[in-house]
Every structure is written in structure tokens, then in C-alpha cells.
Design a protein around this motif. Sequence first.
Motif, PDB file in Angstrom:
ATOM      1  N   SER A   1      22.008  36.003  32.139  1.00 32.49           N
ATOM      2  CA  SER A   1      22.964  35.389  31.463  1.00 32.49           C
ATOM      3  C   SER A   1      24.144  35.495  32.360  1.00 32.49           C
ATOM      4  N   THR A   2      25.093  34.471  32.042  1.00 35.90           N
ATOM      5  CA  THR A   2      26.362  34.200  32.951  1.00 35.90           C
ATOM      6  C   THR A   2      27.495  33.860  31.745  1.00 35.90           C
ATOM      7  N   ILE A   3      28.641  33.926  32.416  1.00 40.67           N
ATOM      8  CA  ILE A   3      29.843  33.618  31.872  1.00 40.67           C
ATOM      9  C   ILE A   3      30.960  33.016  32.837  1.00 40.67           C
ATOM     10  N   ALA A   4      31.584  31.970  32.717  1.00 38.25           N
ATOM     11  CA  ALA A   4      32.701  31.783  33.352  1.00 38.25           C
ATOM     12  C   ALA A   4      34.034  32.004  32.613  1.00 38.25           C
ATOM     13  N   LEU A   5      34.896  32.840  33.209  1.00 36.09           N
ATOM     14  CA  LEU A   5      36.273  33.068  32.464  1.00 36.09           C
ATOM     15  C   LEU A   5      37.384  32.430  33.551  1.00 36.09           C
ATOM     16  N   ASP A   6      38.242  31.759  32.869  1.00 35.21           N
ATOM     17  CA  ASP A   6      39.517  31.497  33.708  1.00 35.21           C
ATOM     18  C   ASP A   6      40.550  32.670  33.803  1.00 35.21           C
ATOM     19  N   LEU A   7      41.369  32.575  34.494  1.00 30.56           N
ATOM     20  CA  LEU A   7      42.449  33.638  34.884  1.00 30.56           C
ATOM     21  C   LEU A   7      43.203  33.974  33.245  1.00 30.56           C
ATOM     22  N   GLY A   8      43.204  32.972  32.492  1.00 35.57           N
ATOM     23  CA  GLY A   8      43.834  33.421  31.020  1.00 35.57           C
ATOM     24  C   GLY A   8      42.726  33.862  30.123  1.00 35.57           C
TER      25      GLY A   8
ATOM     26  N   GLY B   1      32.926  41.499  31.233  1.00 35.88           N
ATOM     27  CA  GLY B   1      33.554  42.347  32.253  1.00 35.88           C
ATOM     28  C   GLY B   1      33.306  41.931  33.588  1.00 35.88           C
ATOM     29  N   GLY B   2      32.168  41.600  33.780  1.00 33.38           N
ATOM     30  CA  GLY B   2      32.028  41.174  35.152  1.00 33.38           C
ATOM     31  C   GLY B   2      32.790  39.838  35.794  1.00 33.38           C
ATOM     32  N   ALA B   3      33.155  38.895  34.821  1.00 31.75           N
ATOM     33  CA  ALA B   3      34.134  37.863  35.089  1.00 31.75           C
ATOM     34  C   ALA B   3      35.656  38.435  35.178  1.00 31.75           C
ATOM     35  N   ALA B   4      35.673  39.476  34.449  1.00 34.77           N
ATOM     36  CA  ALA B   4      37.112  40.111  34.598  1.00 34.77           C
ATOM     37  C   ALA B   4      37.236  40.768  36.020  1.00 34.77           C
ATOM     38  N   LEU B   5      36.343  41.245  36.287  1.00 34.05           N
ATOM     39  CA  LEU B   5      36.205  42.087  37.611  1.00 34.05           C
ATOM     40  C   LEU B   5      36.439  41.150  38.944  1.00 34.05           C
TER      41      LEU B   5
ATOM     42  N   GLU C   1      39.867  40.211  39.095  1.00 36.64           N
ATOM     43  CA  GLU C   1      40.917  41.177  39.478  1.00 36.64           C
ATOM     44  C   GLU C   1      41.234  40.725  41.042  1.00 36.64           C
ATOM     45  N   ALA C   2      40.514  40.373  41.894  1.00 36.89           N
ATOM     46  CA  ALA C   2      40.650  40.154  43.156  1.00 36.89           C
ATOM     47  C   ALA C   2      42.114  39.136  43.370  1.00 36.89           C
ATOM     48  N   VAL C   3      42.081  38.419  42.376  1.00 31.78           N
ATOM     49  CA  VAL C   3      43.118  37.266  42.297  1.00 31.78           C
ATOM     50  C   VAL C   3      44.701  38.167  42.036  1.00 31.78           C
ATOM     51  N   PHE C   4      44.467  38.933  41.180  1.00 33.30           N
ATOM     52  CA  PHE C   4      45.337  39.841  40.795  1.00 33.30           C
ATOM     53  C   PHE C   4      45.935  40.721  41.846  1.00 33.30           C
ATOM     54  N   ASP C   5      44.927  41.300  42.601  1.00 32.13           N
ATOM     55  CA  ASP C   5      45.621  41.967  43.790  1.00 32.13           C
ATOM     56  C   ASP C   5      45.895  41.241  44.984  1.00 32.13           C
ATOM     57  N   ASP C   6      45.403  40.010  45.213  1.00 34.97           N
ATOM     58  CA  ASP C   6      45.993  39.114  46.256  1.00 34.97           C
ATOM     59  C   ASP C   6      45.902  37.704  45.816  1.00 34.97           C
ATOM     60  N   PRO C   7      46.893  37.339  45.279  1.00 36.76           N
ATOM     61  CA  PRO C   7      46.629  35.920  44.646  1.00 36.76           C
ATOM     62  C   PRO C   7      46.709  34.842  45.930  1.00 36.76           C
TER      63      PRO C   7
END
Lengths: 401, 401
Positions: free
Chosen positions: A84-91, A373-377, A380-386
Amino acid sequence: MSGNLGLVLRRLRDQGPRSRARLAAELGLTRSAVSALVGELEERGLVRAAGVERGHVGRPGTSVELDGHAVCGIGAEINVNHVSTIALDLGGNVIAEHRAGLDANKLAVEEVLDRLVALIARTEADVRSAGAETVGVAVGVAGLLDRTRDMLTVGPNLGWRDVPVGAELRGRLGAAYPVLVDNEGNLAAMAEALPGDPARQDVLVIFGEVGVGGGIVADGRLLRGRQGYAGEFGHMIVQPGGRRCGCGRVGCWETVVGLRALLDAAADPDDPVRDPALGLDDRLAEINRRADLGDTRTLAALDQVGGWVGIGAGILANAINPGAVVLSGYFAEVGERMRPAIEEQLTAGVLAPQAGGTRVELSTLGFTAAVRGGAALALEAVFDDPTLVGRRTEAVSEGVR
Amino acid sequence: MSGNLGLVLRRLRDQGPRSRARLAAELGLTRSAVSALVGELEERGLVRAAGVERGHVGRPGTSVELDGHAVCGIGAEINVNHVSTIALDLGGNVIAEHRAGLDANKLAVEEVLDRLVALIARTEADVRSAGAETVGVAVGVAGLLDRTRDMLTVGPNLGWRDVPVGAELRGRLGAAYPVLVDNEGNLAAMAEALPGDPARQDVLVIFGEVGVGGGIVADGRLLRGRQGYAGEFGHMIVQPGGRRCGCGRVGCWETVVGLRALLDAAADPDDPVRDPALGLDDRLAEINRRADLGDTRTLAALDQVGGWVGIGAGILANAINPGAVVLSGYFAEVGERMRPAIEEQLTAGVLAPQAGGTRVELSTLGFTAAVRGGAALALEAVFDDPTLVGRRTEAVSEGVR
């Protein structure tokens, strides 16, 4: 620079829209620095103007807010019964969600990976259709993952051993973005750590079905441990000299809190709630129904297993003092009935007063916890380095090329 | 900006001297950005020119290295028998060290705090004499500290309850720098996490005397938990139905691995190794001497307690997968004799292969672990934000004023 860009972005995610002046005051930066940072985030499509904020710091200023739609993280899962998969946007909005049933035990490893890759490709196409960019994929797998070798060491339910899942997926996807692989309990923990909620920055997730596992988030960050094996709670020995576990040892927590322990205590061998041919949801609903009717055997079983959940949770809470113990998997379905026994043992077992502030909570994410949680992880890379996200003008010109 | 300054400073601490070009390549920054960052760190006296580096990236360039001497962190400890301090500079060198004996049980709380403050003031004066600046103090206390209330909830050995140690010290010191208070097990864990050593970024420290505690460092960061109560390992229930603990519960890890458990197993009540009037070091030396002579009772006692150390360490290693379990306190003195039993139970108890890579190590820091960790924690603030340290020209002009 990227460090402060990330600070601003996280602040807007965790604390909501606010003015540049307020950001400057809160982050200890100059107003001109904040204006430059916000400008750069705007160019990358990560923040946008919001309403006007009054009364905090200095003159009223236009607020800025997180603009989530430009980038997505994809979470994926390889399970014995499905991919299974899910795509979450930054919000945090769900942009796409896919699931395909399969029987991993009857398929070659390659076939399972191919099916997951097809699903990820569809999800990525959905993200593109929504006008967004995929910044990363994180895949949850049930099993032991050695992060130093990037290898699934053992996946007992899948029947896999020494599979380089990450390298295999990266080869098939040929993707420009990172592809991470992690234990599904770790990803589920990531999904339960809620941005902006102080009590959900230190979270212990306990996931139970036949096996018991979970994950730890400490101070908002996933705790993986040296080789990535953290969160194997099911095999903590809590009852020396107790029952033999599927892993070969004696007295593992799984032997007293796993689904089988509940069913052994609640029902005779020929009881339909023990029939694996029936759906787990239906069987758990039947257990809840019996509890509602006051069936003493069912109530005693829930109480007994709940007590052991509390004992193990107490051991872990002494060690890591989480803000919340989040019960997931089958625990989430029957956990309200177990709660008194869990809380009693947790309070009794933790040295700090009032269980050190640890609350018992039930997950509401159901079977989507790991993919979320995978999508959130991945995000995280974007919050570390936009700066991982291209400027919008660049993105357009790349599209034209 | 401060985020990237810290990145550069950490890299130089953890990986050693290197050229600007190499820093740029490793950190994903432009060379001009790195030059500006290094320039700013130089102005603040935090880095300096080193030798010439060849052959890594591009032309040979002058290396820069951490310049530790400009700033110090002070670690302090309140113990039932003494108060003590240490000042470490940014490079980890000891600049000052003080210790004053006392009997906390016979003194008022205020008197103990006054004596510690006098020691901190002396240490700070030593730092000034060395031409350095104190950036923070972190004080270790044996007891339960609620970080959300900044309060020592219970200090059983000190006989303290609900003491706002941080506020009391800050009031007395009137210091310009932060004064943190933490559990001494947490600070000891911080001392064992070694910058630059990947196996020492995820560390579990187990400290044993009569009581047993410790701390966790995960991914280089101290794990405190929601209210700061993490690391209370001694009260994990590992033997349901076992011995009663000093805390009132039954089967706590402390009852089978604390100093008393070893002495109960190793010696009769009138044996001098059990005489608290003799120094602990001498008594432990006597136990080691007997073990060297092959005394079967002593060897069996070390084996039995070591086995329980391994069982508890296995529970924790399943949960957090540390790179090292560091044995501290009395465990460090007799741990070599316990090692076979510890390692056997640890390997048997951890689900991941080869104990998930967790090694058993003995602390070499002795009774300075907590103060060293306190100093390291105080210095962390500089690595998070090097602009906390003033530019040298500012510092000079302030001195002249």
C-alpha cells in the motif's frame, strides 16, 4: 541558510500562521533575515501570505502560513497480505492512497517488490497530476532492518531473509528522490508524533497483532538505534520462566500481550473468534460485543492482557518517559476495555509520580499508520533543508525543457 | 545562519581539521558560504588556521580546526557526600576541577546549595583566569527531576522533596548564562557519548551503587522524555514476584543488580566487604582480589548479578538498540568479571542478530562522569548556536568598559 529556512518552516507547521515580526522574535533572528528567509520559502512554493496578525510584536503585519500543496512525501508498506501507499503533502493532506492485496508467502520477493513499485509509480503520477513534486519515499516492512547495511535481515511473516529492499527498490524506481526503508513500527511511531503537540513529541507506539512491536519518537525524532533495530518491544523478557515465544525464547512480552494470548484466555479453541478465516476486525468486534454483554471470561481476558500491557509499558516508561503510550493494531480496537488494567499497572510500575505524565492513548490511524509515518518521514527532509524543493521558476523551466 | 555555523563547528569537532573546500563538499554548501562561516567562527575565537590539507577536494587549502580555549562549560554535581564541579573547554580539556566533601543529610538544603554556588564561583573564576568565557552550567542531582516544572520532585538519598534546584541556583548565581539541572544519570550518559565515534552516538549508560539508574543518548542527543524522568532503569520490573525494592515495589531491576544484591550473594553479613565504614573502592578491590584467587562464592555472585545485568540490558537493547551499553559506578569496577554473564544474557535476550551490534563497555570516567556530562551539555548550546559566543573584539571592548 538552509538551517534557518527549516526553522521558519517548522515553526509555521507547528505553531500556525504568524507575522514576520513574530517569527523574528520567536526565533531570535533579525526582521530582515526573516523577510529574506520567507521570501526564499515563497519562491519555493512552501509558504504563502495569510491574513493580518495584530497585537503580538510591533505593528500589525501580514501573516505567512505553510503552503503545503507543492511537495509530497510518499509512504509505502510491504505487508504479508498487501502492499500500500499514501501521498501526503507538506500540510498533511492525503493526495493519493493505493492498496493492492497479495499473498507475500506465495510470491517471489521480486514479484512483491515489482507490485509495490507499480503502486508507487501510480502514486507519484497522482502527485504530479495534483501539481506537486515527490520529495521522497519511505517504505515500511515488518521485520528486522539493519540500517548500517541497508538490509532486511529477517522478515519472519514475509519469510524473507537478507533482502536489500532499499537497493532493490531504488534500482527499480530509478528515482531522483531518496528511497528509505524502515521497520513498520518505527514508521507508525512517526505517524503518531504530532507536530505542535508537546505531549506527542515523546511517543511510544506499541503495535500488536500476532506479533508485537512498535517504535519510539524522542523529542520529535524517530529513535532508530545503532543499527536500526530499536522498537522490538515484543521480545523484551517480562516473565522469566514463562511461556515459550515464537522466537524460541521464554517469557517475551509477546507471549502475554500478543493477539494469541488474548484469544487463548478469552475463548475455547473451536470458538469462531479464533478462526483466522474470519476477518480480524469482525473477531475483535465480537470480543467487544461480549465484553459489552458482561461476559466474565472475556472481561477477565481483557483485564489479564491489559495488566501485562501495563507492566511492559511501565518498564519502557521508566526508561524513556514518553508523553503518550499509543496503542496500535489490535490494541487500538479493544484498548478501551483494557485501559483500567493498563493504567493501574503503568502507574504502579513507574517510579516517577503519576506515571511521569505518561498517558495511555489509542491510535486512530488504523492500518494506515505505517504509510502515514513513511510519508511524514519523507517530508522531514524538506523541514531539515527546504532548498531540496526547487524554486518555482526553475521547476517551470525544467518542465519546458 | 547560526544553524550552519553550528554545522561547521560540529564537523570540525567530530571529524577533525579540514579545508574550507572539504567542508563545503561535505556539508553541501558553497565555498563562499563556508568561507564566510569560518570567518565568523574565527572572529568569535571558535576556530583557527591549522596546517595545509592536500588531495581531498580541489587545490590544497589551509585547514581550519576547532579552537577550544575561548569558551568553557561548567558541570556540577550535588551528591549526598560531596558537591563538585569541572570546567571543560570546547575541545574537551579540563580547565578547572573542584570537590568539597559534606554530609547532605545533616545540612539544610540552602546550605548545600550555598556550598555548590561557592564552588561554581571558584570554577568560573578559574575559567576567567584562563582567558575563557563560561557559556553555561549544568548541575547533576541524584533524584527525580521534573523538567516541565524545573523541580527536583524526590531526591531519596539527599532526603529532598520538591526543591526548585534550578531557580534556587539561578537566584544565587545571578549568572548571565543558562543554569540547567538534570538527573546525574542523564549527565553521565552525555559524558559517555563521544563526538565523532559512530558507536557512541547511541549509548545506554547503566550506573550502579546501592541504587541503579542511568541515561540514554540517542543519535548524539540526550533522551530526557516528556517530563525529564527517562533513565530510571533501576525500577524496571524484571522479576515479577521477586524481592521487595527500597521503592516499595517488587521485582525491580535494582533488587537483583544493585550493590546490595552483589554483597548479599558474595558475603556473609559480618564480612568486612559489607562494612559501609570501609571505602567502597577498597571493598570492591577485595571482591576482585577474591575473584582473582578463584573464590567460588565470589565468582558465583558476580556471575549471578552479571546475568541479571544482561537480562535488563537485553530488555533495553530490544527497545533502543544502543551501540554501547556502558557500565558505570560499581559496575565499572567489577564489570570485567561480570562480562561473560552479561554478554551471554544480552545476546540471548535481544531479537536482532548479534545483539543488534550492542557492545558492553566499562566506563573509565569514574566519579567524574556526571560533572563531565554536565560540562558537555552546557557546551552543546554553543554547537547549536555559535553566536552565543561574542566576537573577540566585542569581548575586549566589554572588558575595557
